[in-house]
Write an enzyme that holds these catalytic residues in place. Structure first.
Site, PDB file in Angstrom:
ATOM      1  N   ASP A 120       0.681  -1.162   0.062  1.00 27.05           N
ATOM      2  CA  ASP A 120      -0.034   0.058  -0.063  1.00 27.05           C
ATOM      3  C   ASP A 120       0.775   1.170  -0.117  1.00 27.05           C
ATOM      4  OD1 ASP A 120      -2.361  -1.620   0.043  1.00 27.05           O
ATOM      5  OD2 ASP A 120      -3.221  -0.628   1.973  1.00 27.05           O
ATOM      6  N   HIS A 272       3.339  -2.414   3.893  1.00 31.38           N
ATOM      7  CA  HIS A 272       3.888  -1.198   3.351  1.00 31.38           C
ATOM      8  C   HIS A 272       5.522  -1.131   3.097  1.00 31.38           C
ATOM      9  CE1 HIS A 272       0.180  -0.513   5.619  1.00 31.38           C
ATOM     10  NE2 HIS A 272       0.021   0.668   4.833  1.00 31.38           N
TER      11      HIS A 272
END
Length: 312
Positions: A120, A272
């Protein structure tokens, strides 16, 4: 002189008898030799056959043995592989993973060992490092990007696509406030969609979407509106735990992801890695461990079914 002649005549039968006896003896010895050689050769062949049979049950390592069940398991795996290949051929594709993808499209997931790695909020200055790791292990993943400009970001968008990963949409601005204004929210999603097409040259994007914070932070209006616009949205069922300001160390991230995947037939991993160095450091361990355990890594496709926090 006559006596000597008579003696020679009388000795002739003895000579013949001796010669015949010698021939019989030589014949018997010859037959015995042939029999002996035949028996020795047969014994040697029997030993070779036993050695070959033993080789099926003994591994190359002197300390480990392979059971009949292991041999059968290997044979079954080869049959399954052939069956998967046949099924792929029947669907008109050479993709060896097509049989798994068919099950995902039909939401037939029991017993599958599938992992979707998702990243993300990129791209970032470290997206290339993530892509390098994925390439090392021939793993495809999904990148839920937001809008980042500049030459390096644009190169990352293009590389994600060119290397066979899924370029997905995470809104242009990652602004939670837009949930209260659905039309502005849709416009924000469309802005990133247009930007991705412009940068990559795609005529059509994946139309796979992740709501900022997950669909649980959105609302039914926004979720339903995305579905009506042809988007497939995906949340996650495994989190790396790296979303906060103080993310865990790489070994903790790795074990968290691995243990999380053990709990699901199909795992969608949220991380992430493009912005978190410890998550990047954990990727190799995660991939190596799960691959060794028989898991298959896939990039997301629009017609698969994914975990969702909010269904409409």
């Amino acid at each position: 002189m006559k006596k000597k002649s008579k003696l020679r005549i009388k000795s002739m039968p003895r000579f013949i008898t001796f010669s015949l006896i010698s021939l019989v003896v030589l014949f018997i010895i010859g037959m015995a030799s042939v029999t002996l050689v035949t028996n020795v050769a047969s014994a040697i062949n029997n030993q070779k056959e036993k050695a070959q049979a033993s080789a099926l049950l003994v591994d190359t390592s002197p300390d480990e043995t392979t059971s009949v069940q292991d041999i059968q398991t290997k044979a079954d795996a080869e049959v399954t592989s052939d069956a998967n290949t046949d099924e792929a051929k029947q669907t008109g594709t050479d993709d060896p993973l097509e049989s798994i993808k068919i099950r995902l499209r039909n939401n037939d997931t029991e017993g599958l060992k599938v992992v979707f790695l998702t990243f993300d909020d990129g791209p970032s200055d470290h997206t290339g490092e993530v892509l390098d790791i994925l390439n090392t292990y021939n793993v495809k993943a999904t990148f839920f990007t937001i809008r980042h400009e500049g030459a390096e970001a644009e190169a990352s968008y293009r590389r994600i696509v060119s290397e066979g990963h899924t370029l997905a949409n995470h809104t242009s601005s990652h602004n939670y406030d837009l949930y209260s204004n659905p039309e502005a929210f849709y416009a924000d999603v469309n802005a990133l969609d247009q930007y991705q097409r412009q940068i990559t040259g795609l005529t059509e994007t994946s139309h796979i979407f992740r709501f900022p914070g997950g669909s649980i932070n959105a609302n039914e209006t926004c979720v339903l509106g995305m579905v009506k616009r042809g988007w497939n949205y995906a949340d996650w069922n495994v989190s790396s735990g790296d979303g906060g300001s103080d993310p865990p160390a790489s070994d903790v991230v790795a074990q968290t992801v691995i243990c999380g995947c053990h709990e699901h037939d199909v795992s969608v991993v949220l991380c992430h890695a493009e912005s978190k160095p410890d998550t990047r450091a954990a990727l190799s361990t995660v991939i190596e461990t799960l691959k060794a355990e028989g898991y298959t890594f896939l990039a997301m496709e629009n017609d698969f079914t994914y975990p969702r926090q909010l269904e409409v």
